[in-house]
Write an enzyme that holds these catalytic residues in place. Structure first.
Site, PDB file in Angstrom:
ATOM      1  CG  ASP A 291       4.134  16.448   4.459  1.00 18.97           C
ATOM      2  OD1 ASP A 291       3.564  16.651   3.376  1.00 18.97           O
ATOM      3  OD2 ASP A 291       3.536  16.380   5.551  1.00 18.97           O
ATOM      4  CB  SER A 292      10.476  18.553   3.804  1.00 14.70           C
ATOM      5  OG  SER A 292      10.510  19.225   2.582  1.00 14.70           O
TER       6      SER A 292
END
Length: 285
Positions: free
Chosen positions: A67-68
């Site tokens: 995930d970012s």
């Protein structure tokens, strides 16, 4: 200088295998891969042209989206090493996750909007640890709506951002090898997790909150190990993304001269989970 770049170019294109980089919070896994590629090509004196991706000889791919907002180990395949990435998607991974009790979000992490708030003062450490047993071993898990999973070729996360109605994917079998509570300081708690492919830490934390008659979301996520690569020993920070450092870190292919027929290794391995992978909202974990 030209001779030096020619030598660097020759060394770059001779690289075949797997290595790990450190992904910081913020960029997507695809962003990290693109930055790495630009740095390596520039060092070799080659201008990067993203519009001619299929014509570029340098092959790079990653082995599972983060995930970012997550950080940690991102496994990268270079050259024929891209053919080895499938094992990274299905193999063992380790995470350290900080969760927050009492608040649920639409993305199941801190980047989302709060959808519900519940009391958590009734939850004890003993009760928490007891519930962890339910999520250890072979379990069924529903992936998050905001994920890298696809419908009709488009990521669910992208469809949601475009305002489309998206139904949850059916529960699927995943494996949790170990799950321990490292810290319990309500509303915050810290978990150490070792899991197999297709597992979402965000779903775990959301499910735990529900099991404890409250709610929860992931506040921070770090991938500490993937396959044989761990954060402390193997993950190259961005300032070490050079041809020589990659060469020193490389786990070579067992047989780089024997490519699989019919496969385009220039394409990034597409995670079935995250992952992610990983974001705009490319979510794996």
């Amino acid at each position: 200088m030209a001779s030096g770049q020619a030598a660097a170019k020759s060394k770059l294109y001779a690289l075949n295998g797997l290595f790990a980089v450190y992904k910081k919070q913020g960029p997507t896994s695809a962003d990290v891969l693109n930055t790495l590629k630009i740095k390596l090509l520039e060092e070799a004196g080659i201008k990067h042209n993203p519009r001619k991706r299929k014509k570029q000889a340098l092959k790079l791919g990653h082995g599972g989206t983060l995930d970012s907002p997550a950080s940690g180990v991102l496994v990268v395949g270079i050259g024929n090493g891209t053919k080895m990435l499938a094992s990274m998607l299905t193999g063992s991974k380790k995470y350290t996750a900080v969760g927050e009790l009492g608040k649920a979000t639409d993305t199941l992490d801190a980047t989302g909007s709060i959808t519900r708030e519940e009391a958590y003062d009734h939850i004890t450490r003993e009760a928490f640890e007891e519930k962890l047993k339910k999520f250890t071993g072979d379990i069924m898990q529903v992936p998050p709506l905001y994920s890298a999973l696809k419908r009709d070729g488009q990521r669910l996360s992208v469809l949601l951002k475009q305002g489309h109605q998206v139904e949850a994917k059916p529960a699927r079998a995943v494996t949790v090898y170990s799950l321990t509570l490292q810290d319990f300081s309500p509303p915050l708690f810290t978990l150490d997790i070792e899991c197999g492919g297709g597992f979402y830490v965000r779903s775990l934390v959301d499910d735990l909150g529900k099991e404890l008659a409250s709610c929860a979301h992931v506040k921070e996520l770090i991938r500490t190990k993937q396959g044989q690569f761990n954060l402390a020993e193997h993950a190259l920070p961005e300032e070490r993304w050079t041809i020589d450092e990659v060469a020193r870190s490389l786990q070579p292919c067992p047989s780089p001269s024997n490519p699989e027929p019919g496969k385009d290794s220039s394409q990034q391995a597409e995670p079935q989970d995250d992952h992610e992978d990983q974001e705009n909202v490319e979510k794996e974990s």
